[in-house]
Scaffold this motif. Structure first.
Motif, PDB file in Angstrom:
ATOM      1  N   ASP A  76       0.860  -1.180   0.000  1.00 26.95           N
ATOM      2  CA  ASP A  76       0.000   0.000   0.000  1.00 26.95           C
ATOM      3  C   ASP A  76       0.898   1.232   0.000  1.00 26.95           C
ATOM      4  O   ASP A  76       1.895   1.279   0.731  1.00 26.95           O
ATOM      5  N   ILE A  77       0.567   2.218  -0.814  1.00 27.94           N
ATOM      6  CA  ILE A  77       1.359   3.440  -0.919  1.00 27.94           C
ATOM      7  C   ILE A  77       0.624   4.571  -0.213  1.00 27.94           C
ATOM      8  O   ILE A  77      -0.553   4.829  -0.484  1.00 27.94           O
ATOM      9  N   VAL A  78       1.326   5.247   0.696  1.00 32.09           N
ATOM     10  CA  VAL A  78       0.762   6.373   1.436  1.00 32.09           C
ATOM     11  C   VAL A  78       1.543   7.627   1.078  1.00 32.09           C
ATOM     12  O   VAL A  78       2.774   7.641   1.120  1.00 32.09           O
ATOM     13  N   GLY A  79       0.840   8.696   0.722  1.00 30.14           N
ATOM     14  CA  GLY A  79       1.500   9.941   0.372  1.00 30.14           C
ATOM     15  C   GLY A  79       1.986   9.931  -1.063  1.00 30.14           C
ATOM     16  O   GLY A  79       1.734   9.008  -1.837  1.00 30.14           O
ATOM     17  N   GLU A  80       2.724  10.974  -1.426  1.00 32.25           N
ATOM     18  CA  GLU A  80       3.275  11.074  -2.764  1.00 32.25           C
ATOM     19  C   GLU A  80       4.555  11.889  -2.722  1.00 32.25           C
ATOM     20  O   GLU A  80       4.845  12.582  -1.751  1.00 32.25           O
ATOM     21  N   GLY A  81       5.325  11.785  -3.786  1.00 31.24           N
ATOM     22  CA  GLY A  81       6.552  12.560  -3.862  1.00 31.24           C
ATOM     23  C   GLY A  81       7.622  12.047  -2.918  1.00 31.24           C
ATOM     24  O   GLY A  81       7.757  10.848  -2.669  1.00 31.24           O
TER      25      GLY A  81
END
Length: 352
Positions: free
Chosen positions: A268-273
């Motif tokens: 699972d990916i949380v946030g960006e950049g």
């Protein structure tokens, strides 16, 4: 060109850049005289990288994973020593990862993606029907191609970065522009900048360097040591398992399996950049094996040695820190990792 097919062409396998979102690759760099090239704007260079059409090519990338983060059961880690990368320029590709005396090979042909492990004597064939011709994820192969890894980094970081062109370089004998991405002030990251050497003629990323604070030496680096553009033999994009190989068939969209045939963990990916956090859970069976000592490692003892105990709303666990990233492994088998301070990982776990 079909956009799904183009995405497949850019890399034979793997869409995640790695647990820290930045490749998890390192290699020694050779210094060469900087070439003289026409001036180019930063946004123009970024645009040309993201829109460049894949070309037929063959190259070698040296790889050395020196992050210092512990191996976590069920969570793949790239530990190849070097990779050979081939593309036909029309959608087919091959990546061969060398590991000591063994090799992992990924071959994307007309209708299937093959993954072969010479040491285990196993192969997986993933069918790719025309209506679903998009590559399955393969965490191990992700980032083995420096061009693929760097292109993904540019795509992921450009909106949260200040972008500039900082001179030129020569990589694998080819003239290149140095594209520099620096995190905007509100980004919470341990990193100072990412430098991408972009081929002046083909606009293909040739090398990626990740720098942290307090040093001028790259903390992570991935790049080609040799590279040639031109037609490649068709046989490179065909695969026949050697006699005695255990072959598994799976359909497009099914999750790949590791060498022990356990399902790869959900990510699972949380946030960006720059402050992106990757969350995963260690498969229960592997976690129990590690805790009981039945597996290849005593995970609890390893974490006690290299990590520090932590507690919070997420529960309890251990944090492992390096110059370029942080990993938090909870006692109930959750993993959070990123090129970020510990607090960002805590927040990601507590908000899930």
């Amino acid at each position: 060109m079909n956009t799904k097919r183009k995405a497949t062409t850019v890399a034979v396998a793997g869409t995640a850049v790695g647990a820290l979102g930045l490749g998890l690759l390192a290699m020694p760099a050779g210094a060469e005289d900087a070439p003289e090239l026409p001036e180019i704007g930063a946004q123009q260079l970024v645009g040309s990288v993201l829109s460049a059409e894949p070309k037929a090519m063959a190259g070698t990338a040296e790889v050395d994973n020196e992050l210092g983060l512990p191996a976590v059961p069920g969570v793949p880690a790239l530990d190849a020593q070097q990779a050979r990368v081939y593309y036909d320029g029309a959608g087919k590709g091959r990546i061969a990862l060398e590991k000591d005396s063994s090799e992992h090979t990924y071959v994307l042909g007309d209708d299937a993606l093959w993954s072969y492990d010479s040491e285990a004597g196993t192969a997986t064939r993933t069918a790719l029907p025309a209506e679903a011709r998009q590559q399955p994820e393969s965490p191990e192969a992700a980032g083995a191609d420096p061009a693929q890894a760097a292109t993904q980094v540019v795509e992921q970081l450009r909106k949260t970065s200040d972008v500039a062109v900082d001179g030129t370089a020569r990589v694998a004998g080819r003239a290149a522009y140095e594209l520099v991405l620096t995190p905007k002030p509100d980004e919470r990251t341990l990193l100072r900048e990412v430098r991408v050497a972009v081929d002046a003629e083909e606009r293909l990323p040739l090398r990626m360097q990740v720098l942290t604070h307090g040093t001028t030496e790259p903390a992570l680096e991935a790049g080609f040591t040799d590279l040639e553009f031109g037609p490649q033999p068709e046989r490179l994009f065909e695969f026949s398992p050697p006699a005695g190989t255990e072959v598994t068939e799976q359909g497009a969209g099914e999750h790949p399996r590791d060498e022990q045939h356990e399902a790869a963990p959900e990510v699972d990916i949380v946030g960006e950049g720059w402050d992106t956090v990757v969350l995963a859970r260690i498969p229960e069976e592997l976690r129990q094996q590690a805790e009981s000592g039945d597996g290849d490692m005593d995970m609890a003892a390893m974490l006690e040695q290299v990590g520090k105990p932590v507690q919070g709303e997420f529960g309890s666990g251990h944090v492992v820190e390096t110059r370029v990233g942080t990993a938090l492994i909870t006692d109930d088998g959750r993993v959070a990792a990123g090129a970020v301070p510990e607090q960002v990982l805590r927040e990601a776990l507590e908000n899930r």
